[in-house]
Design an enzyme around this catalytic site. Structure first.
Site, mmCIF file in Angstrom:
data_model
loop_
_atom_site.group_PDB
_atom_site.id
_atom_site.type_symbol
_atom_site.label_atom_id
_atom_site.label_comp_id
_atom_site.label_asym_id
_atom_site.label_seq_id
_atom_site.Cartn_x
_atom_site.Cartn_y
_atom_site.Cartn_z
ATOM 1 C CG HIS A 48 4.384 -2.764 0.983
ATOM 2 N ND1 HIS A 48 3.562 -1.689 0.865
ATOM 3 C CD2 HIS A 48 4.166 -3.221 -0.216
ATOM 4 C CE1 HIS A 48 2.712 -1.755 0.056
ATOM 5 N NE2 HIS A 48 3.021 -2.696 -0.904
ATOM 6 N NE ARG A 74 -10.558 -3.233 20.281
ATOM 7 C CZ ARG A 74 -11.325 -2.288 19.893
ATOM 8 N NH1 ARG A 74 -11.437 -1.099 20.745
ATOM 9 N NH2 ARG A 74 -11.400 -2.060 18.623
ATOM 10 C CE LYS A 125 0.670 4.075 2.690
ATOM 11 N NZ LYS A 125 -0.499 3.344 1.903
ATOM 12 C CG HIS A 148 3.825 2.987 -1.734
ATOM 13 N ND1 HIS A 148 4.576 2.543 -0.663
ATOM 14 C CD2 HIS A 148 2.584 2.657 -1.729
ATOM 15 C CE1 HIS A 148 3.433 1.847 0.198
ATOM 16 N NE2 HIS A 148 2.462 1.821 -0.599
ATOM 17 C CG ASP A 178 -3.436 4.410 -0.368
ATOM 18 O OD1 ASP A 178 -3.153 4.210 0.882
ATOM 19 O OD2 ASP A 178 -3.945 4.036 -1.159
ATOM 20 C CG ASP A 218 -9.440 -1.313 24.811
ATOM 21 O OD1 ASP A 218 -8.575 -0.414 24.116
ATOM 22 O OD2 ASP A 218 -10.538 -1.143 24.946
ATOM 23 C CD GLU A 247 -2.995 0.222 -6.089
ATOM 24 O OE1 GLU A 247 -3.068 -0.846 -5.660
ATOM 25 O OE2 GLU A 247 -3.296 1.413 -5.893
HETATM 26 N N1 LIG Z 1 -4.330 -3.346 5.313
HETATM 27 C C1 LIG Z 1 -3.438 -2.948 4.429
HETATM 28 O O1 LIG Z 1 -3.050 -3.657 3.366
HETATM 29 C C2 LIG Z 1 -2.537 -1.873 5.002
HETATM 30 C C3 LIG Z 1 -2.429 -1.224 6.294
HETATM 31 N N2 LIG Z 1 -1.753 -0.314 6.582
HETATM 32 C C4 LIG Z 1 -1.708 0.512 7.884
HETATM 33 O O2 LIG Z 1 -1.755 -0.691 8.796
HETATM 34 C C5 LIG Z 1 -2.561 -0.210 9.891
HETATM 35 C C6 LIG Z 1 -3.371 -1.397 10.128
HETATM 36 O O3 LIG Z 1 -4.213 -1.417 8.967
HETATM 37 P P1 LIG Z 1 -5.395 -2.654 8.990
HETATM 38 O O4 LIG Z 1 -4.749 -3.798 9.264
HETATM 39 O O5 LIG Z 1 -5.946 -2.626 7.265
HETATM 40 O O6 LIG Z 1 -6.535 -2.132 9.725
HETATM 41 P P2 LIG Z 1 -7.715 -3.099 10.519
HETATM 42 O O7 LIG Z 1 -8.799 -2.092 10.696
HETATM 43 O O8 LIG Z 1 -8.042 -3.970 9.574
HETATM 44 O O9 LIG Z 1 -7.178 -3.505 11.911
HETATM 45 C C7 LIG Z 1 -6.808 -2.894 12.790
HETATM 46 C C8 LIG Z 1 -6.780 -3.500 14.135
HETATM 47 O O10 LIG Z 1 -6.620 -2.681 15.407
HETATM 48 C C9 LIG Z 1 -7.556 -3.039 16.391
HETATM 49 N N3 LIG Z 1 -7.756 -2.298 17.057
HETATM 50 C C10 LIG Z 1 -8.414 -1.103 17.192
HETATM 51 N N4 LIG Z 1 -8.491 -0.287 18.204
HETATM 52 C C11 LIG Z 1 -7.850 -1.108 19.141
HETATM 53 C C12 LIG Z 1 -7.749 -1.168 20.603
HETATM 54 N N5 LIG Z 1 -7.977 -0.183 21.285
HETATM 55 N N6 LIG Z 1 -7.101 -2.161 21.330
HETATM 56 C C13 LIG Z 1 -6.778 -3.191 20.668
HETATM 57 N N7 LIG Z 1 -6.758 -3.346 19.012
HETATM 58 C C14 LIG Z 1 -7.630 -2.449 18.477
HETATM 59 C C15 LIG Z 1 -8.512 -3.818 15.646
HETATM 60 O O11 LIG Z 1 -9.053 -4.618 16.483
HETATM 61 P P3 LIG Z 1 -10.785 -4.943 16.628
HETATM 62 O O12 LIG Z 1 -10.708 -6.214 15.453
HETATM 63 O O13 LIG Z 1 -10.903 -5.563 18.103
HETATM 64 O O14 LIG Z 1 -11.588 -3.889 16.393
HETATM 65 C C16 LIG Z 1 -8.086 -4.320 14.396
HETATM 66 O O15 LIG Z 1 -7.798 -5.752 14.507
HETATM 67 C C17 LIG Z 1 -3.054 1.030 9.579
HETATM 68 O O16 LIG Z 1 -2.248 1.819 9.992
HETATM 69 C C18 LIG Z 1 -3.171 1.345 7.947
HETATM 70 O O17 LIG Z 1 -3.012 2.421 7.776
HETATM 71 C C19 LIG Z 1 -0.752 0.235 5.472
HETATM 72 C C20 LIG Z 1 -0.897 -0.441 4.166
HETATM 73 C C21 LIG Z 1 -1.542 -1.432 3.714
HETATM 74 O O1 LIG Z 2 0.203 1.006 0.740
HETATM 75 C C1 LIG Z 2 -0.696 0.539 -0.349
HETATM 76 O O2 LIG Z 2 -0.357 -0.348 -1.409
HETATM 77 C C2 LIG Z 2 -1.107 -0.909 -1.936
HETATM 78 C C3 LIG Z 2 -0.661 -1.389 -3.251
HETATM 79 O O3 LIG Z 2 0.649 -2.198 -2.850
HETATM 80 P P1 LIG Z 2 1.121 -3.181 -3.878
HETATM 81 O O4 LIG Z 2 2.361 -3.866 -3.147
HETATM 82 O O5 LIG Z 2 -0.082 -4.427 -4.120
HETATM 83 O O6 LIG Z 2 1.627 -2.549 -5.183
HETATM 84 C C4 LIG Z 2 -2.489 -0.056 -2.323
HETATM 85 O O7 LIG Z 2 -3.381 -0.915 -2.824
HETATM 86 C C5 LIG Z 2 -3.069 0.553 -1.073
HETATM 87 O O8 LIG Z 2 -4.253 1.238 -1.339
HETATM 88 C C6 LIG Z 2 -1.972 1.142 -0.350
HETATM 89 O O9 LIG Z 2 -2.670 1.543 0.980
#
Ligand SMILES: NC(=O)C1=CN([C@@H]2O[C@H](COP(=O)(O)OP(=O)(O)OC[C@H]3O[C@@H](n4cnc5c(N)ncnc54)[C@H](OP(=O)(O)O)[C@@H]3O)[C@@H](O)[C@H]2O)C=CC1
Ligand SMILES: O=C1O[C@H](COP(=O)(O)O)[C@@H](O)[C@H](O)[C@H]1O
Length: 487
Positions: A176, A49, A146, A238, A233, A91, A214
């Site tokens: 992963h 967005r 996940k 994992h 989590d 969106d 961790e």
């Molecule tokens: N981050 C990580 O290391 C990990 C993440 N995950 C999973 O990955 C997924 C993403 O996580 P993460 O990147 O951390 O989440 P974030 O909250 O950082 O990012 C989510 C993104 O989704 C976008 N978004 C939300 N609602 C909408 C919408 N209606 N339309 C368009 N875009 C939208 C947001 O955009 P906007 O910026 O505009 O709000 C944001 O950029 C989740 O399912 C999480 O559980 C799993 C393992 C590890």
């Molecule tokens: O999925 C997840 O993994 C990380 C740990 O991943 P690693 O590859 O660095 O071992 C964890 O920190 C996070 O909470 C969890 O959502």
């Protein structure tokens, strides 16, 4: 090089501004490009967005790469990579926005990989949007992250929503850990070496420990983490995946379903922990402030900044039993936590001591044979065996010694591709063996739910542990009670 008999593909990254996309997905796609693993005509379409034009978008992605890649960006690779990039302002709750994506995805011969790097509560809207424009046809795949739900029931809801639009063969559920080189090596270790394949059961193994420690805390994800905790989590996905690979029977071949069939049988064989054993077999903890590498670390509650009270666990240790012929009587001890003394994932196989032989008395006081599989860091293996100390002494004096294999010390093993690189490549090639099938996710949830339910029923609170330590003392007691020690 990629297999030119397979159709080429485009990637669509939903959530292009999010943490996962920045830290993992774009760096991995860049490295795949650098390794010549992307088709020449592959495009990477970021969905988010924002009112960004192409120039702005390219600058943003370049900044992500600079910040999150260890290596420097090479001009030549960046030129190739940036030519693939496009941005699409959507969106996902506005179905009509998907018309723009349809315009971009105008080649019916190409596979489309839709990566949902978005909160799970948006999955249904994304599927509806893709469905409305026939972008869920059989050339389309989705990758979903996940944790899928926070219980068996909620995971079913997500799986059902997604299944309305996509067949199981189009759904790639990512964990992963399955893409880590050292986890992939578990298959080779177990099934390509007669030394281990023939000594991998309750006749030879005393017990197995799986540790995923961790150093990091919650890293700005408090709201999410506080709702989930370490059990949902990390353990549900994992750690149970690692356990399944260590414990499964040999799959008949490398096909996705052959491997997944064996893993799911392990998950179905996990013994339920009785109410009366819940304190003996499970320990939960939450970190208070402490020290890590000489630095003061705030408590879990202070990381949040709002002084909110919480009973969410940041540490879990469990004794797991598998109810099948191979593993009857061999406990698996699992432990994982945040703010532990180091980042370290390892699996340790403790072999039984030899009892009746001419060394037997001497052996009782010496350590048992161990296979230590270091998933990270210092990726590699140690085997601990007993050797005679050379001397003119007339009795054999034995000592536990190490056979050490370290990836980084071997020229052929030095380059370890990242987990996300590997998994994106596998999805591109349509290979599902490193992705989790629906029944695996659901079986894992059923078992995890049963434990969480018992914790809630008995109002089990996490024990406090100082950041920078190995979790609550009760975790040591849990294993010592069985006459064993954490490795
Ligand atoms: N981050 C990580 O290391 C990990 C993440 N995950 C999973 O990955 C997924 C993403 O996580 P993460 O990147 O951390 O989440 P974030 O909250 O950082 O990012 C989510 C993104 O989704 C976008 N978004 C939300 N609602 C909408 C919408 N209606 N339309 C368009 N875009 C939208 C947001 O955009 P906007 O910026 O505009 O709000 C944001 O950029 C989740 O399912 C999480 O559980 C799993 C393992 C590890
Ligand atoms: O999925 C997840 O993994 C990380 C740990 O991943 P690693 O590859 O660095 O071992 C964890 O920190 C996070 O909470 C969890 O959502």
């Amino acid at each position: 090089m990629i297999n030119l008999n397979l159709p080429s593909c485009d990637f669509v990254i939903f959530g292009t501004k999010g943490d996962l996309a920045k830290r993992k997905l774009f760096p991995s796609l860049y490295r795949l490009d650098k390794a010549n693993k992307l088709y020449d005509n592959t495009r990477i379409i970021g969905v988010g967005r924002a009112d960004w034009n192409k120039k702005k978008y390219l600058n943003i992605i370049k900044e992500y790469l600079k910040k999150f890649m260890k290596e420097k960006i090479e001009n030549f690779i960046w030129t190739k990579f940036s030519n693939r990039l496009e941005f699409c302002n959507i969106d996902v709750n506005n179905m009509s926005d998907f018309a723009q994506l349809k315009k971009i995805l105008n080649d019916p011969e190409k596979v489309i990989i839709n990566y949902f790097a978005m909160p799970p509560n948006t999955f249904s809207a994304i599927c509806r949007g893709l469905g409305a424009f026939n972008l869920n046809n059989n050339m389309s795949r989705i990758i979903i992250e996940k944790p899928l739900g926070s219980s068996f029931k909620t995971s079913q809801i997500i799986n059902n929503q997604v299944a309305k639009y996509f067949q199981e063969s189009q759904i790639f559920r990512i964990d992963h850990y399955l893409g880590k080189e050292t986890v992939l090596n578990l298959l080779s270790l177990r099934f390509a070496n007669s030394l281990f394949s023939k000594n991998w059961d309750n006749n030879t193994i005393d017990h197995i420990q799986i540790t995923v420690a961790e150093e990091v805390g919650i890293e700005g994800r408090w709201k999410y983490f506080n709702e989930f905790g370490q059990m949902r989590d990390m353990v549900q996905n994992h750690l149970l995946q690692l356990l399944s690979i260590i414990a499964m029977e040999q799959p008949i071949n490398f096909h996705a379903d052959s491997i997944r069939n064996e893993k799911v049988k392990v998950l179905q064989s996990l013994s339920l922990i009785k109410d009366s054993d819940i304190n003996k077999k499970t320990v939960i903890g939450q970190y208070t402030s402490g020290y890590l590498h000489g630095k003061v670390i705030p408590s879990y509650l202070d990381e949040n900044g709002s002084n909110k009270k919480s009973n969410t666990e940041t540490f879990v240790s469990l004794r797991v039993d598998i109810d099948n012929i191979r593993w009857k009587g061999v406990p698996f001890y699992l432990r994982t936590g945040k703010r532990l003394p180091c980042k370290c994932s390892e699996i340790v196989i403790f072999f039984k001591k030899i009892t009746l032989n001419f060394f037997s008395e001497h052996l009782q006081s010496l350590p048992q044979n161990k296979l230590i599989i270091r998933l990270e860091p210092n990726e590699g293996l140690d085997i601990q065996i007993l050797n005679k100390i050379p001397s003119l002494n007339l009795v054999h004096v034995l000592k536990s010694t190490k056979l050490d294999f370290c990836y980084s010390k071997n020229e052929n093993f030095k380059h370890l591709p990242s987990a996300y690189e590997r998994l994106l490549l596998e999805c591109m090639l349509g290979m599902q063996s490193l992705f989790v099938r629906r029944d695996e996710v659901e079986e894992a949830w059923k078992w995890v739910d049963s434990i969480i339910y018992t914790w809630e029923k008995h109002v089990k609170y996490p024990e406090l542990y100082s950041a920078g330590t190995w979790g609550p003392l009760l975790s040591n007691n849990m294993i010592i009670r069985d006459g064993r020690f954490w490795s």
